[in-house]
Scaffold this motif. Sequence first.
Motif: not given
Length: 343
Positions: A68, A45, A59, A99
């Motif tokens: 993300t 990450w 993300f 996202c």
Amino acid sequence: MFDRRAHGEHAEVELAIDVTVELRNALAKHGSEAGHYNVLGPDPWRVIWNHDRSGFISFLEARHCVLTWRSPVASRSDYEHLLASLLNHARATRRQLFCVPVNEDVTAVARDLGMSATWMGTECFVDLASWNLEGGRREKLRLAQNHGRRLGLTWREARPLESEIDFTGLARVEEAWKQERRERRTDSFLRTSFTELAHLRRFFVCEESGEVVASTTCTPINSRGWYLQDLVRTPHAPRGALEGTLILALDTLRDEGYTTASNGPLAFWHPSEGQTDNHPLGPVANRVIAYFDRRYRFQNINQFRSKVAADSLRATYLLRSDRMVTPRVVRSLVQLLTRATTP
């Protein structure tokens, strides 16, 4: 008009593994959704911080996309800066940003930034202060647990880092659950692995004749709440085994003074309509959704989890930086969601 230049075109990107203490402090204060603690896991990450490093957006990256998972871990006033910074990073590296799944406040900010948004489902929360099994709302849970009791099932909290017996029992039930369907062996950040973050998690198990046949793994949301994350059982576990682990988890957390528990985001599930197949994302993206639906069987998961009737609900959304989703972007997205990512 929103000025992206004021929102960090060259925001510093850090590896989460290098800032775990700061991440845990931010999570304890600003964590609010199931899955926020994934950033502390073993995957590579990356994070972008707000101005005073009290909140962040995390993300993962693949060749053609940035992903993300869940909303930024920050106050709402920081959403704009964090999302704009990540969007700028994605564009600077020629990747498409996704996202998944984020809340309505983040979605409003994303639309102002020119991103596309699509409803993706519902996250369900239990108010632990008022949690109980009385009445008709949670009758299915109550009846299932009573059935298990009549069969002699028992439930308790397990401590795999302290007890070899507990570690072996959890490992055995998780392996039996994965053997039942090969798709459950995903190696992405969505994998089921009780050993990851075990020092932060709590484990509630059902035993039949002294053998673990079901377990619920709980992961923190913040300092006040928990996520009922991994629910696993052996193929032949009696009815009531897994339901009883959920009940014990919620009873225990309530009695210890925690305030909320998330039952997780239910994909394409609406509280009044149930499961829906209406995914207005276009043909390529819809094929991706169909692929993951076959893999994870959203309807079966949602049907079971909805037995824990929610006290509050939050809509969740899929955001994407570009309206067009190309096959190579799809391949990158599928990779992030199904296979381990290397730094």
